[in-house]
Design an enzyme around this catalytic site. Sequence first.
Site, PDB file in Angstrom:
ATOM      1  N   GLY A   1      32.207  -0.427  26.642  1.00  0.00           N
ATOM      2  CA  GLY A   1      32.236  -0.244  25.194  1.00  0.00           C
ATOM      3  C   GLY A   1      30.901   0.245  24.666  1.00  0.00           C
TER       4      GLY A   1
ATOM      5  N   LYS B   1      26.271  -2.223  20.737  1.00  0.00           N
ATOM      6  CA  LYS B   1      26.255  -3.350  19.799  1.00  0.00           C
ATOM      7  C   LYS B   1      27.013  -4.537  20.372  1.00  0.00           C
ATOM      8  CE  LYS B   1      27.637  -4.647  15.095  1.00  0.00           C
ATOM      9  NZ  LYS B   1      28.283  -4.185  13.837  1.00  0.00           N
TER      10      LYS B   1
ATOM     11  N   GLY C   1      27.877  -4.801  23.487  1.00  0.00           N
ATOM     12  CA  GLY C   1      27.244  -5.094  24.770  1.00  0.00           C
ATOM     13  C   GLY C   1      26.161  -6.155  24.649  1.00  0.00           C
TER      14      GLY C   1
ATOM     15  N   GLU D   1      29.115  -1.179  30.874  1.00  0.00           N
ATOM     16  CA  GLU D   1      29.349   0.264  30.886  1.00  0.00           C
ATOM     17  C   GLU D   1      29.345   0.733  29.439  1.00  0.00           C
ATOM     18  OE1 GLU D   1      29.361   2.064  33.559  1.00  0.00           O
ATOM     19  OE2 GLU D   1      29.171   0.285  34.823  1.00  0.00           O
TER      20      GLU D   1
ATOM     21  N   CYS E   1      32.732   8.396  26.761  1.00  0.00           N
ATOM     22  CA  CYS E   1      31.336   7.983  26.931  1.00  0.00           C
ATOM     23  C   CYS E   1      30.507   9.022  27.674  1.00  0.00           C
ATOM     24  CB  CYS E   1      31.271   6.637  27.656  1.00  0.00           C
ATOM     25  SG  CYS E   1      32.085   6.633  29.265  1.00  0.00           S
TER      26      CYS E   1
END
Length: 476
Positions: free
Chosen positions: A189, A192, A194, A211, A246
């Site tokens: 994700g 923030k 994370g 990740e 990503c």
Amino acid sequence: MAPEDEVFDTQAARTLVNQLRGTFSTCKTKSYEWRISQLKNLLKLANDHEQDIIDSSYLTSPNLHSKHMSPRSFLCFRSCLADLLDKVKTSITTFPSSAEVFPEPLGVVLVISAWNYPFLLSLDPVIGAIAAGNAVVLKPSEISPATSSLLAKLVGEYMDSSAVKVVEGAVPETSALLEQKWDKIFYTGNGKVGRIVLAAAAKHLTPVALELGGKCPVFVDSNTNLKVTTRRIIAGKWGLNNGQACVSADHIITTKDFAPKLIDALKVELEKFYGNDPLKSEDLSCIVSSNHFARLEKLLDDDKISGKIVHGGQRDQNHLKISPTILLDAPEDSLIMNEEIFGPLLPIVTVDSLEDSFNMVNSKEKPLAAYLFTNDKKLKEEFVRNVSAGGLLINDIALHLANPYLPFGGVGESGMGAYHGKFSFDTFTHKKAVLYRSFAGDASARYPPYTPAKLRLLRALLSGNIIGIIRALLGW
């Protein structure tokens, strides 16, 4: 386990983890047979319900493309399991002895997945966790509710429900899960969330794989195949969920002299791919939600980029679509140059020298991926040697993650840990050191009293000095 069936709170999460620990304690998840059977079941799940998986992704966001688990993943993990033990060398200090590295499962692990590839990003790490012999809880993204519901249903039908669970829900359910003690947390994700995951894990000293993302730069040299370069940039930007990936190209860096040629080439290829009215193209993904649409509009409406759009910019709020948009030399302090774009907007930054721009990228947060298009061998070498990112790819975009023999992961702000192929197995495994000794060769030198001769022998043993060992044994 769906939130509409019952309230999933901290107590429910604790009960779930305890149940899985009970299963893990029986050691059944450690057996080769269990692991292989579960991997086969996952593969069968994907093959039996391919259309259901596609439909569930479409319900979340029409035209939001989805990828599926490959049989190659299964074959790669079967190879990992075929040879679990790694024999290693021993030293003269432990002679006579033998040694091995024994990979053991970490225990009960939590996988929190993302919405943009909701099936792939959910089951890919789960495959690694199961291959390593762990019990697993999967928390799919609530932003892709149709896929989340389908995963809960199919995993319950195909997998061993005593060891593999799916928990649906949003922030309250995720928070309840994060309060528990896990043996590993794998999160895909943004940075923030994370940080929230990492802070929760720190309370229990739980190892974490993150990740994340970042502003992935694309360096384009004038010494390149322009047509192939532009086609691959388009595929790696707008072809990847319209930039909602990503590893998507976040921005281009090229020289001032070459930028006009590159922009013209991009315009030509974009019209070929998406037509004169890209908002009506069925090949262009929509934006996943109204919140993300509003976020991208905010980037476009920033006064600091007024007059910087050189192509695109059209929007259709009703259908959540934004056309491929190119900007030239957006100010460094603009929103679009400081936030991860995660959408169809592509700024082009011009510089005097491409080599000098490597330092410009390194001065900022490290991206998940960095790309270079060039025919210049020396420039390729400098790029690999000097640019720090989770992964690098030369003359294409995003395809490095399709190679299961390469680790995929970030560095710094873009994440920690890696997975794919054997690296997924490794990320959910503890490499346990094992040394075997017999009762023979019991040297008196290791026991008191420590005479000068014994100390000389111990020093020689510890330094690996064969001549010193012989001299000490002979009393010289």
